[in-house]
Every structure is written in C-alpha cells, then in structure tokens.
Design an enzyme around this catalytic site. Sequence first.
Site, PDB file in Angstrom:
ATOM      1  N   SER A 284      -2.489  -4.528   1.833  1.00 54.79           N
ATOM      2  CA  SER A 284      -2.326  -3.081   1.670  1.00 54.79           C
ATOM      3  C   SER A 284      -0.952  -2.537   2.033  1.00 54.79           C
ATOM      4  O   SER A 284      -0.678  -1.359   1.763  1.00 54.79           O
ATOM      5  CB  SER A 284      -3.392  -2.346   2.486  1.00 54.79           C
ATOM      6  OG  SER A 284      -4.666  -2.544   1.910  1.00 54.79           O
ATOM      7  N   THR A 285      -0.073  -3.340   2.629  1.00 46.09           N
ATOM      8  CA  THR A 285       1.296  -2.840   2.820  1.00 46.09           C
ATOM      9  C   THR A 285       1.973  -2.606   1.473  1.00 46.09           C
ATOM     10  O   THR A 285       2.910  -1.813   1.379  1.00 46.09           O
ATOM     11  CB  THR A 285       2.130  -3.818   3.671  1.00 46.09           C
ATOM     12  OG1 THR A 285       1.994  -5.139   3.139  1.00 46.09           O
ATOM     13  CG2 THR A 285       1.685  -3.804   5.125  1.00 46.09           C
TER      14      THR A 285
END
Length: 684
Positions: A284-285
Amino acid sequence: MVTGEVNGENLIQNVHKLYTRNNTLQANRGTIYDANGNPIALDANSYKMVAVLTDEWSTPKRPIHIQDPQAVAQVLSEHMSMSEEELHDRLTLDNSQVEFGSDGNNLTYETVSGIKESLEKQELTGITFEEKKSRLYPNGTFASHTVGLAQRDSEAEDSQSLKGVLGLEKEFDDILSGEDGWIEYQRDRFGYVIPNQEIEEVLPTDGNDIQLTIDRRMQIFLESIVEDVNAEHEPEAITATLMNAKTGEILATTQRPTFNATTKEGIDQTWQNFLIEYTFEPGSTMKVMTLAAAIEEGTFRPNDYYRSGKIQIGGGTVHDVKPEGWGYISYLEGLARSSNVSFVHQIEEMGYDKWKNHLDSFGFGQETGISLPNEYSGSNPYDRTLQKVNTSFGQGISVTPIQMLRAFSAVTNEGNMVEPHLVKKIIDTKTGEEELVETEETATLISKETAVQTLEYLTETVYSDVGTARGYEVEGFEIAAKTGTAQISRETGGYYSGGSNYIYSVVGMGPVEDSELILYVTVQKPTLNGVGHGSHVVQKIFNPVMKRALEYYSNANDSEVDSVEEEKQQLENVIQQSTQAVMDQLDNEEIDYSIIGSGDTIVQQHPDPNAEIDASNRVMLLTNGAMTLPDLTGWSKSDVLKLAELTGIDVTFEGEGFVLSQNLPANAFIESGNELTVVLSPNQ
C-alpha cells in the site's frame, strides 16, 4: 664472445636479470569520506608475522633467527591470542621458518610496534613482519553493502593492489585505484645497491578521493536502531533509507542481514545490496503514487462515497483488509483506512492506459542509475485486468527500495522526481580540484498543485482517528505517511498468507509544509514477539529515526541563538595526520583533547574540521588503531553521548550531572558488544 650467447641463451640478459631489481611503487587508494569529511574507508597497512627458525641466513654478528624460543614465546603471548605453550611449540618446529595462521595475519601497526619494542628490550631475534596494503573501515557496520569492500587482488598474487569487490568500492574502483609506479636499479652480488648509478623511476599516481552524501551521525544512529530491532524480531530482511527530499542525497541507509566491514563478520550471509538488488511487491505504500495520479486526473473526489469491502473485477475479487468493509465511506476515509477497493475505483475511472503512463512517469520498471553495481530494474507486466488493478495498491508489480524513494520525491518536490545519489563530489588528490555531483530532476505527469494536495491528504493516515499510520506521529512535527502490508509471492506461485508472512513498510515525508526528508522502511516476515502487528515492528525503526532526523536537520537550518561571546579558535583539519604531531600541536595551542585509540594516524575528529571551538568544547580524536576508552571523569552527559556516536559503544547512564565513575577502565579496548555504564553526579 661475439654474440654473447651460449646454447641459445643471452648471457647479457641473464646477467641483467640477476643484478637488476624492478620494484612496484604502490599507489595509494583514494579515501571515501562522509558528508562532513570523516573518513569511512581509507588505506592502512597490515602485517604478517614470520619466525625464522634456521641459522643458515644468520651471521655471527647479525643473527636473524630464533635463539631463545621460550623467551620469544613469552613476549608474543602478551600481544596475541595464542598461548605461550602454543607459541613455543610453533617456534621449535623442524622448519626453516613458520607462520602463525590467522593469529599472526592482518596484524595492526600498534600490535607490531608493541611486539618489536618488547623483543628489542630483551634483545630477542628471529621475528620478522611482512607489510601489506589493506583497507580500513573504522566504523565497522556502517552502510556496509553500500560503501562496499576493497580487498587484495586475488588475480595478481604478487600485487599489493586493492580491488573493489562490492558497493561503491567496486563501482568507483578505477577512480579510487590510481596507477602504480615502478623503480629499477642495480645491486651487486651481495645485494647492496650499486652507488652512482642512474635509477629509472616512474612515480605512482594516487587514486582520487570521494565524498559521499551519507551523514555519519545519522548513519550510526540508524545502524543502532535497526540492529536492536533485528535482534528482537529476527526478520528475514530489513531495509531503511533516509533521503533528502529536495536533492536526492542519501543521508543514511542500511539493511539486515549486513556485515561488519572491519572484521568481515556476517559477510557470508548475503552479498546482495537490498537498496538496489532487492525486488518486492511494495503493497500500500504504492498508493502514494496512485493518489497523486488520481488527483492529477481529477478522479479523486474526497467527499464522494463508495461501498467498501470488496469488488469483483477482471475475473477476480479485490478485498479490503476488512473483507466485510466499513459500509459506505468517503474516498478520504478510504485513504485513511488504506482501502484497496477505493484505489481500484480510481484507476478504473482514469483508465488503465493513463495509469500505466503514470507508472512509467514515476520510473517503475526502469533503473535509477544510482552509482552502485548490479541495480535491478523491477518489472510491471501490465497484461491482465486483475494485475493492472492490483498495481494500484502495490501488488503484481515488483520494485526496488531506491525506485520507491525516487517516486516518492515527486510529491515532495513539486511534481519533479530527484535522482537518488550517494556521491557528493570527487576530489583529485593531485590538483585538489573537485567534481561536484549536481542534483538531477525528472518531470512527472503530476503538477506542483497535485504534489502539495497529495501530501495534505496523506496526513489523514497519520492524524485521522481511523488512519492506518496513527502510530507514526512524530512529536513536534507534522508529517505525511503511508503504511504498507504486502503479500510475498511464492516461487511455486500464489502468495504466503497468515501470521507475519508479509512485508511491512512505511514511507514518511516531513515536515509537511516544506518536506525536506523521506524515510522509507521495510521489514520482511518479522517474529512479532509480543507486538500485535508487523507495523509495530516498523514503528520501532521509523519513529526514533524520523524524530532524530527532523530535529537534526531542522535545527541545522535554524538561525543561531544569541549567546555571550567567548574567545573562540578554529580547530583545523587534522585527519590523516600523525597522532603524535597533532598531540604536540594541540598541547602548544593549549586545546584540551582526548585520544581514542592507539594508532599512529588520526582518522576522525570532533568537532568537525575548521569548526570554531571554545573552552566548552571537548575535542575527541579517533586514531586508526583499536579504539580505546578515555578516562571520562568530569565529562558531561552530552560529551559521553558524542563518544558513543563516534565509537558505537552502548552507554547506560545512572544519575544526572557529570561523570563520577565508569564500569570499564580507561584505556580498555572498545569492542563489539561492550556496554559502558557511567555514574553521573551533579557535584562532580
């Protein structure tokens, strides 16, 4: 007589070879410095000890062999780890000469000097030392895979040359190596140099020096924090890198597994530099980049609502971390909660082709060109609908940590990516000329306004009640952050699941109003050991390092506080000068100082070269020998902390004030694992 040949052999050439000596004049390898001019890799000499047991090379007036094995063994045992009995057995073998294995190899100048002095006092003979070039890494574990290693060139057995085999030492080997010279002269049959001859000589050209962007103080702090977390949670891998968000300068970087460049301990665990050779699905970064693209394309409407939980697409199902979802929520809340479904909607609306253009614009699938060998480019097949949408939340695409840092810089630098780099300048050691490395920028598809808006929205993940990065707040500073929990693909297909079989990560950027720093941390498959989630392991690295970095670099930019003027003098650069000469000079200038180590050359100093000092400053000088502990009586707590920063020793304080006592005696060797406890007293 006419041809000078017998049986086809040229007698003139044979005589020339017999009496001519052609010696290589070794070039010095360039020094690698940190951003503040502290050497982190430099040339040194090491020695191999040999004992001559036969008397056939001695003369009555000049014995060079062992005459008293017992006495020699007793002296050597005082300076080596071998016992007196082992040494005596070695010195009485029926050989012409003997060596002492690893115990007698790679000896330091201090050890050799101590042995020679002790032998001379007792007029003992028979021990000789062979000198060879080696590379000194005075900081031990210090961005080891990035700085790299230089070792003796194994392909040239007789050569003293050092060859870069890893990291920057390998990448810049030609620049650092220089060029050897040579000298040719005649000797008589007894080995003496013939006088008044014309000696042919070509002087060596020393290698150039390199100054890095790495800040030694931040690097040592980062190594300390990461080592503690690694020991406690035993993950498969850790990466942690701090970068200047405006220039791309790498300020500190490390990984686990790693190795101690001084002792080579741990070198066999991996030769892979995770910063550039470690490809993984980031999770999710990656939503930092998806958010920026969606804002640019006008598809991110923070106050619109959607149904969270799961979505059917491309023949598969995309789930949120909570498969049943949170009902209908706004896209801004979806960002705070790191909803995968939210980001699938974003790229569906903008179109797959536009999203692919943004991915290419951010540099994914392309090497950054950072000055390190063997950089991987990652991959993005982008050929199936499900894989295309998965890239929006960082699955189905492989990246390196350095690629992620480059992409993140687009949102901290008004839409322009800065190229990450490790080298600040190259210094010609002959002319003093400096070749500066300029910051390079690459425009992306996002605008300045989009970049600013992206950072503002990313504060929601930190400060919202439902934000996934709530535990990453840094007291005194507003930051933007995004966490990640990425699945790890199996070699046999599919993904690992359950437990802590994930790559946990976070990127933090701050301060938000004018982001100067990016810190990116990944931790793979940690043992939780009492913490509830892998993200809590990442926090143990991110929080103290980001806080220290923000405080350090913000304070560096603050104007000086007015203070009472004291008499000041400039501390000149004494690095690589003779220890004794520097001591004499500082004594003459009536400057108080402490010597750390027993070497003959200064390799680090505090304060930095050319700093202005007054009576309140404690000057510390680190030598190229084994580090030794000064008498700390009367030192302030801040001075002891500075000593710990210089040497890497762990310190525990008891009380407040100034040092009253220390558990390790003055002149004790500072070794890995040493723990120093000092008692402080306000009356000391």
